[in-house]
Design a protein around this motif. Sequence first.
Motif, PDB file in Angstrom:
ATOM      1  N   SER A   1       0.961  -1.303  -0.225  1.00 23.73           N
ATOM      2  CA  SER A   1      -0.697   0.007   0.172  1.00 23.73           C
ATOM      3  C   SER A   1       0.923   1.211   0.153  1.00 23.73           C
ATOM      4  CB  SER A   1      -0.836  -0.563   1.467  1.00 23.73           C
ATOM      5  OG  SER A   1      -1.821   0.898   1.002  1.00 23.73           O
ATOM      6  N   HIS A   2       2.036   1.304   0.848  1.00 21.88           N
ATOM      7  CA  HIS A   2       2.234   2.265   0.643  1.00 21.88           C
ATOM      8  C   HIS A   2       3.104   2.089  -0.124  1.00 21.88           C
ATOM      9  CE1 HIS A   2       1.381   3.687   4.896  1.00 21.88           C
ATOM     10  NE2 HIS A   2       1.697   2.682   4.941  1.00 21.88           N
ATOM     11  N   ALA A   3       4.050   1.384  -0.508  1.00 22.05           N
ATOM     12  CA  ALA A   3       4.813   1.836  -1.500  1.00 22.05           C
ATOM     13  C   ALA A   3       4.203   1.863  -3.153  1.00 22.05           C
ATOM     14  CB  ALA A   3       5.700  -0.095  -1.935  1.00 22.05           C
ATOM     15  N   SER A   4       3.231   1.526  -3.580  1.00 18.95           N
ATOM     16  CA  SER A   4       2.313   1.796  -3.819  1.00 18.95           C
ATOM     17  C   SER A   4       2.238   3.264  -4.358  1.00 18.95           C
ATOM     18  CB  SER A   4       0.678   1.525  -4.293  1.00 18.95           C
ATOM     19  OG  SER A   4       1.262   0.448  -5.035  1.00 18.95           O
ATOM     20  N   MET A   5       1.837   4.369  -3.720  1.00 20.98           N
ATOM     21  CA  MET A   5       2.337   5.915  -2.831  1.00 20.98           C
ATOM     22  C   MET A   5       3.446   6.296  -3.205  1.00 20.98           C
ATOM     23  SD  MET A   5       2.764   8.339  -1.416  1.00 20.98           S
ATOM     24  CE  MET A   5       3.579   8.341  -0.284  1.00 20.98           C
ATOM     25  N   LEU A   6       4.396   5.732  -3.449  1.00 18.25           N
ATOM     26  CA  LEU A   6       5.932   6.025  -3.506  1.00 18.25           C
ATOM     27  C   LEU A   6       5.951   5.769  -4.994  1.00 18.25           C
ATOM     28  CD1 LEU A   6       7.666   4.695  -0.958  1.00 18.25           C
ATOM     29  CD2 LEU A   6       7.421   6.928  -0.900  1.00 18.25           C
ATOM     30  N   LEU A   7       5.211   4.934  -5.723  1.00 21.66           N
ATOM     31  CA  LEU A   7       5.251   4.798  -7.125  1.00 21.66           C
ATOM     32  C   LEU A   7       4.884   5.695  -7.853  1.00 21.66           C
ATOM     33  CD1 LEU A   7       4.754   0.704  -7.750  1.00 21.66           C
ATOM     34  CD2 LEU A   7       7.100   2.478  -8.134  1.00 21.66           C
ATOM     35  N   VAL A   8       3.979   6.172  -7.157  1.00 25.06           N
ATOM     36  CA  VAL A   8       2.021   6.586  -8.265  1.00 25.06           C
ATOM     37  C   VAL A   8       3.393   8.461  -8.077  1.00 25.06           C
ATOM     38  CG1 VAL A   8       0.103   7.981  -7.668  1.00 25.06           C
ATOM     39  CG2 VAL A   8       0.021   5.847  -7.415  1.00 25.06           C
TER      40      VAL A   8
ATOM     41  N   ILE B   1      12.717   8.254 -19.452  1.00 26.02           N
ATOM     42  CA  ILE B   1      11.929   8.994 -18.495  1.00 26.02           C
ATOM     43  C   ILE B   1      11.778   8.206 -17.310  1.00 26.02           C
ATOM     44  CG2 ILE B   1      10.252  10.352 -18.191  1.00 26.02           C
ATOM     45  CD1 ILE B   1      10.129  10.600 -21.270  1.00 26.02           C
ATOM     46  N   ARG B   2      11.325   7.225 -17.449  1.00 21.32           N
ATOM     47  CA  ARG B   2      10.463   5.761 -16.475  1.00 21.32           C
ATOM     48  C   ARG B   2      12.131   5.625 -15.485  1.00 21.32           C
ATOM     49  NH1 ARG B   2       7.307   2.539 -20.182  1.00 21.32           N
ATOM     50  NH2 ARG B   2       8.732   1.709 -20.323  1.00 21.32           N
ATOM     51  N   ARG B   3      13.153   4.986 -15.949  1.00 18.78           N
ATOM     52  CA  ARG B   3      14.044   4.665 -15.379  1.00 18.78           C
ATOM     53  C   ARG B   3      14.563   6.253 -14.423  1.00 18.78           C
ATOM     54  NH1 ARG B   3      14.897   2.002 -19.880  1.00 18.78           N
ATOM     55  NH2 ARG B   3      16.983   3.711 -20.572  1.00 18.78           N
ATOM     56  N   ARG B   4      14.457   6.843 -15.059  1.00 19.01           N
ATOM     57  CA  ARG B   4      14.959   7.960 -14.499  1.00 19.01           C
ATOM     58  C   ARG B   4      14.034   8.458 -13.187  1.00 19.01           C
ATOM     59  NH1 ARG B   4      13.619  13.311 -17.109  1.00 19.01           N
ATOM     60  NH2 ARG B   4      11.474  13.771 -16.405  1.00 19.01           N
ATOM     61  N   ASP B   5      12.269   8.486 -13.560  1.00 18.64           N
ATOM     62  CA  ASP B   5      11.995   8.803 -12.600  1.00 18.64           C
ATOM     63  C   ASP B   5      11.489   8.204 -11.649  1.00 18.64           C
ATOM     64  OD1 ASP B   5      11.747  10.921 -13.561  1.00 18.64           O
ATOM     65  OD2 ASP B   5      10.192  10.577 -14.519  1.00 18.64           O
ATOM     66  N   ALA B   6      11.829   6.809 -11.562  1.00 16.04           N
ATOM     67  CA  ALA B   6      11.824   5.607 -10.464  1.00 16.04           C
ATOM     68  C   ALA B   6      12.672   5.475  -9.999  1.00 16.04           C
ATOM     69  CB  ALA B   6      10.816   3.998 -11.530  1.00 16.04           C
ATOM     70  N   ALA B   7      13.706   5.588 -10.579  1.00  9.29           N
ATOM     71  CA  ALA B   7      15.517   5.070  -9.919  1.00  9.29           C
ATOM     72  C   ALA B   7      15.457   5.089  -8.435  1.00  9.29           C
ATOM     73  CB  ALA B   7      16.916   5.532 -10.688  1.00  9.29           C
ATOM     74  N   ALA B   8      15.172   6.139  -8.101  1.00 13.60           N
ATOM     75  CA  ALA B   8      15.231   6.682  -5.985  1.00 13.60           C
ATOM     76  C   ALA B   8      14.759   5.472  -5.716  1.00 13.60           C
ATOM     77  CB  ALA B   8      14.831   7.865  -5.782  1.00 13.60           C
ATOM     78  N   THR B   9      12.956   5.841  -6.025  1.00 16.87           N
ATOM     79  CA  THR B   9      12.167   4.203  -5.778  1.00 16.87           C
ATOM     80  C   THR B   9      12.121   3.030  -5.494  1.00 16.87           C
ATOM     81  OG1 THR B   9      10.173   6.285  -5.976  1.00 16.87           O
ATOM     82  CG2 THR B   9       9.365   4.113  -6.067  1.00 16.87           C
ATOM     83  N   VAL B  10      12.798   3.252  -7.064  1.00 16.52           N
ATOM     84  CA  VAL B  10      13.146   1.963  -6.764  1.00 16.52           C
ATOM     85  C   VAL B  10      14.335   1.226  -6.281  1.00 16.52           C
ATOM     86  CG1 VAL B  10      13.827  -0.660  -8.452  1.00 16.52           C
ATOM     87  CG2 VAL B  10      12.105   1.467  -9.412  1.00 16.52           C
TER      88      VAL B  10
END
Length: 287
Positions: A141-148, A248-257
């Motif tokens: 649940s909380h991880a999904s918020m980070l992804l969004v 863009i997807r890799r750049r924006d998601a890098a820190a979260t992943v």
Amino acid sequence: MSARSSAVQYDPHVDIDWESPWRSEQFALPQESVTLYGTRVWAKLAGSDQRTLALHEAVSRWSTVAYLSAILTGNQLRRVAEEGLNSSDSRNALDEVSKSSRTTITFGRLVRATDLAPYKPPRGTATAVKLLSFLPLGAASHASMLLVEETFARTMAAAVTDPGIEPHVRQAVRIHRFECDERFEFARSEVLAAQRKSNRISRAYNRLLLAVLANVILRLGVSFEVYRSIGIGPMRGALISRRRRAAIRRRDAAATVAFLDSAGMLDGAVTAALWRLTGVVQSDERQ
């Protein structure tokens, strides 16, 4: 009152000058976040067409984050209903509800200010997205918020200091970012706490669920329909932008992943395979 709820808060209704006219001669999205930026097609576009595409892509992104944030708010209300009103977890959940609501209002009003219609999720994904409403109240649940929201925040981050960005957008991103660091830190702490408290089966379930949802969430940012605004068909636009979208997807998601990986949310062969399908995790990163 908790330390989180006592922080200064903004009001999206009054902290942005919605009465001022929209400045169409400026970009609504940092150019580096436009899916055709850097391509030969982009170089051939007139400046007005570049701004038009950026505006439609921005509206698509704002529509998506407002929609997903509204759905995720339901999970926090479920937490309050299940745990009662007097626990610290419930108070934190209500604080998240108020902040998610401000995100939805802010970017919903930005869409309205452009006079463009909101972009809806593609057919076939709307049902999958609605599953967010039934997420277990655990790490997923909380991880999904980070992804969004964290990935969205990184897409828009450059707007704050870019003088070429439309003023409504710059102010909206500025006040949204004001509370983001605290919210993301809280979400991370909740993911770690949920991981510690859960058993092996629960952790595996949350990992698998998150990996499935990541394949939907991370691809919802920009509708292929945006290319019609500059006279390009959606399929052609999708092909032209394929590599740029992935970058863009890799750049924006890098820190979260990276955080989710460190928290053990990418563990397991099936989970890792699903994350590789998102395009934000390479094979050698999971070895």
